[in-house]
Design a protein around this motif. Structure first.
Motif, PDB file in Angstrom:
ATOM      1  N   ARG A  13       1.705 -12.806   5.856  1.00 29.66           N
ATOM      2  CA  ARG A  13       2.339 -12.534   4.567  1.00 29.66           C
ATOM      3  C   ARG A  13       2.685 -11.046   4.514  1.00 29.66           C
ATOM      4  O   ARG A  13       1.831 -10.199   4.761  1.00 29.66           O
ATOM      5  CB  ARG A  13       1.389 -12.900   3.433  1.00 29.66           C
ATOM      6  N   CYS A  14       3.950 -10.751   4.202  1.00 30.10           N
ATOM      7  CA  CYS A  14       4.378  -9.358   4.034  1.00 30.10           C
ATOM      8  C   CYS A  14       3.862  -8.846   2.687  1.00 30.10           C
ATOM      9  O   CYS A  14       3.928  -9.550   1.687  1.00 30.10           O
ATOM     10  CB  CYS A  14       5.899  -9.252   4.053  1.00 30.10           C
ATOM     11  N   LEU A  15       3.360  -7.622   2.688  1.00 30.00           N
ATOM     12  CA  LEU A  15       2.833  -7.039   1.454  1.00 30.00           C
ATOM     13  C   LEU A  15       3.883  -6.257   0.675  1.00 30.00           C
ATOM     14  O   LEU A  15       3.710  -6.024  -0.512  1.00 30.00           O
ATOM     15  CB  LEU A  15       1.664  -6.103   1.770  1.00 30.00           C
ATOM     16  N   CYS A  16       4.949  -5.833   1.352  1.00 26.92           N
ATOM     17  CA  CYS A  16       5.943  -4.978   0.702  1.00 26.92           C
ATOM     18  C   CYS A  16       7.309  -5.651   0.673  1.00 26.92           C
ATOM     19  O   CYS A  16       7.686  -6.357   1.605  1.00 26.92           O
ATOM     20  CB  CYS A  16       6.077  -3.654   1.446  1.00 26.92           C
ATOM     21  N   ARG A  17       8.039  -5.383  -0.385  1.00 26.06           N
ATOM     22  CA  ARG A  17       9.415  -5.873  -0.470  1.00 26.06           C
ATOM     23  C   ARG A  17      10.345  -4.958   0.342  1.00 26.06           C
ATOM     24  O   ARG A  17      11.202  -5.416   1.063  1.00 26.06           O
ATOM     25  CB  ARG A  17       9.833  -5.900  -1.936  1.00 26.06           C
ATOM     26  N   HIS A  18      10.137  -3.665   0.183  1.00 31.46           N
ATOM     27  CA  HIS A  18      10.945  -2.680   0.907  1.00 31.46           C
ATOM     28  C   HIS A  18      10.139  -2.122   2.071  1.00 31.46           C
ATOM     29  O   HIS A  18       8.918  -1.987   1.992  1.00 31.46           O
ATOM     30  CB  HIS A  18      11.354  -1.520  -0.016  1.00 31.46           C
ATOM     31  N   PRO A  50       0.833  -1.212   0.000  1.00 25.99           N
ATOM     32  CA  PRO A  50       0.000   0.000   0.000  1.00 25.99           C
ATOM     33  C   PRO A  50       0.869   1.265   0.000  1.00 25.99           C
ATOM     34  O   PRO A  50       2.007   1.259   0.451  1.00 25.99           O
ATOM     35  CB  PRO A  50      -0.789  -0.116   1.300  1.00 25.99           C
ATOM     36  N   SER A  51       0.304   2.320  -0.494  1.00 28.21           N
ATOM     37  CA  SER A  51       1.015   3.604  -0.498  1.00 28.21           C
ATOM     38  C   SER A  51       1.009   4.191   0.909  1.00 28.21           C
ATOM     39  O   SER A  51       0.179   3.839   1.747  1.00 28.21           O
ATOM     40  CB  SER A  51       0.337   4.576  -1.461  1.00 28.21           C
ATOM     41  N   ARG A  52       1.930   5.095   1.148  1.00 29.17           N
ATOM     42  CA  ARG A  52       2.008   5.775   2.446  1.00 29.17           C
ATOM     43  C   ARG A  52       0.712   6.540   2.725  1.00 29.17           C
ATOM     44  O   ARG A  52       0.199   6.532   3.840  1.00 29.17           O
ATOM     45  CB  ARG A  52       3.217   6.706   2.440  1.00 29.17           C
ATOM     46  N   SER A  53       0.160   7.178   1.701  1.00 34.28           N
ATOM     47  CA  SER A  53      -1.079   7.946   1.886  1.00 34.28           C
ATOM     48  C   SER A  53      -2.242   7.007   2.247  1.00 34.28           C
ATOM     49  O   SER A  53      -3.093   7.357   3.058  1.00 34.28           O
ATOM     50  CB  SER A  53      -1.411   8.760   0.634  1.00 34.28           C
ATOM     51  N   TYR A  54      -2.266   5.806   1.672  1.00 32.84           N
ATOM     52  CA  TYR A  54      -3.314   4.842   2.014  1.00 32.84           C
ATOM     53  C   TYR A  54      -3.195   4.437   3.483  1.00 32.84           C
ATOM     54  O   TYR A  54      -4.195   4.340   4.192  1.00 32.84           O
ATOM     55  CB  TYR A  54      -3.219   3.605   1.111  1.00 32.84           C
ATOM     56  N   LEU A  55      -1.963   4.204   3.950  1.00 32.98           N
ATOM     57  CA  LEU A  55      -1.754   3.817   5.353  1.00 32.98           C
ATOM     58  C   LEU A  55      -2.185   4.931   6.299  1.00 32.98           C
ATOM     59  O   LEU A  55      -2.782   4.676   7.335  1.00 32.98           O
ATOM     60  CB  LEU A  55      -0.291   3.443   5.594  1.00 32.98           C
ATOM     61  N   ILE A  56      -1.879   6.187   5.934  1.00 34.28           N
ATOM     62  CA  ILE A  56      -2.293   7.336   6.762  1.00 34.28           C
ATOM     63  C   ILE A  56      -3.821   7.383   6.816  1.00 34.28           C
ATOM     64  O   ILE A  56      -4.418   7.532   7.884  1.00 34.28           O
ATOM     65  CB  ILE A  56      -1.717   8.656   6.190  1.00 34.28           C
ATOM     66  N   CYS A  87       6.323  -2.510   7.826  1.00 29.98           N
ATOM     67  CA  CYS A  87       6.208  -3.661   6.933  1.00 29.98           C
ATOM     68  C   CYS A  87       4.771  -4.162   6.975  1.00 29.98           C
ATOM     69  O   CYS A  87       4.445  -5.090   7.728  1.00 29.98           O
ATOM     70  CB  CYS A  87       7.156  -4.787   7.348  1.00 29.98           C
ATOM     71  N   PRO A  88       3.892  -3.571   6.185  1.00 37.31           N
ATOM     72  CA  PRO A  88       2.489  -3.995   6.201  1.00 37.31           C
ATOM     73  C   PRO A  88       2.363  -5.484   5.873  1.00 37.31           C
ATOM     74  O   PRO A  88       3.106  -6.024   5.050  1.00 37.31           O
ATOM     75  CB  PRO A  88       1.837  -3.147   5.116  1.00 37.31           C
ATOM     76  N   SER A  89       1.427  -6.119   6.529  1.00 34.82           N
ATOM     77  CA  SER A  89       1.236  -7.555   6.326  1.00 34.82           C
ATOM     78  C   SER A  89      -0.222  -7.899   6.569  1.00 34.82           C
ATOM     79  O   SER A  89      -1.002  -7.061   7.022  1.00 34.82           O
ATOM     80  CB  SER A  89       2.119  -8.335   7.291  1.00 34.82           C
TER      81      SER A  89
END
Length: 143
Positions: free
Chosen positions: A90-95, A54-60, A69-71
């Protein structure tokens, strides 16, 4: 020839059942209680609708900015195992979301489970304790 047919028909007549409730309760008592998932609990909803980072703005917007590390959790089922259902992460992001110099890594843990061996003893399936690797979280580590 009739002796061979008798042996085949006797082998086909062997019926193997799950252990009794009392035996299963005793078997389960050897496992940690945290392995059991309440079937009424909802698990596994990804933080984004496309199972991607997810994007940073979506998380906010979701009030979930405290994660780097969103999961999400999902249920893995195995009818030949006790417990049948185990929650994995499951991790959603690689970085990591704190920068490209860090990566998200799965945290794994060995958990004891009871696995059906396929052997039938006294008309009941036999279970053995085995260790299974389970993804329990995600963490951020430098490259």
């Amino acid at each position: 020839m009739s002796l061979l047919m008798l042996a085949v028909s006797q082998a086909a007549a062997v019926v193997c059942n799950e252990p009794s409730v009392e035996d299963l309760t005793q078997l389960k008592s050897t496992l940690p209680e945290y392995l059991y998932i309440n079937s009424q609990t909802m698990y596994g909803e990804p933080i984004s609708n496309n199972d991607r980072c997810p994007s940073r703005s979506y998380l906010i917007q979701q009030g979930a900015l405290n994660t780097v590390c969103p999961s999400y959790d999902y249920i893995e089922s195995d009818l030949d195992r006790i417990p049948v259902n185990i929650s994995h992460t499951r991790c959603l992001c690689r970085h990591c979301l704190i920068g490209r110099n860090h990566r998200c890594h799965v945290i794994r843990r060995q958990l004891p489970v009871l696995k059906k061996t396929g052997e039938c003893r006294n008309g009941e399936y036999v279970y053995n304790v085995e260790m299974e690797q389970v993804a329990v979280g995600c963490t951020c580590l430098p490259r």
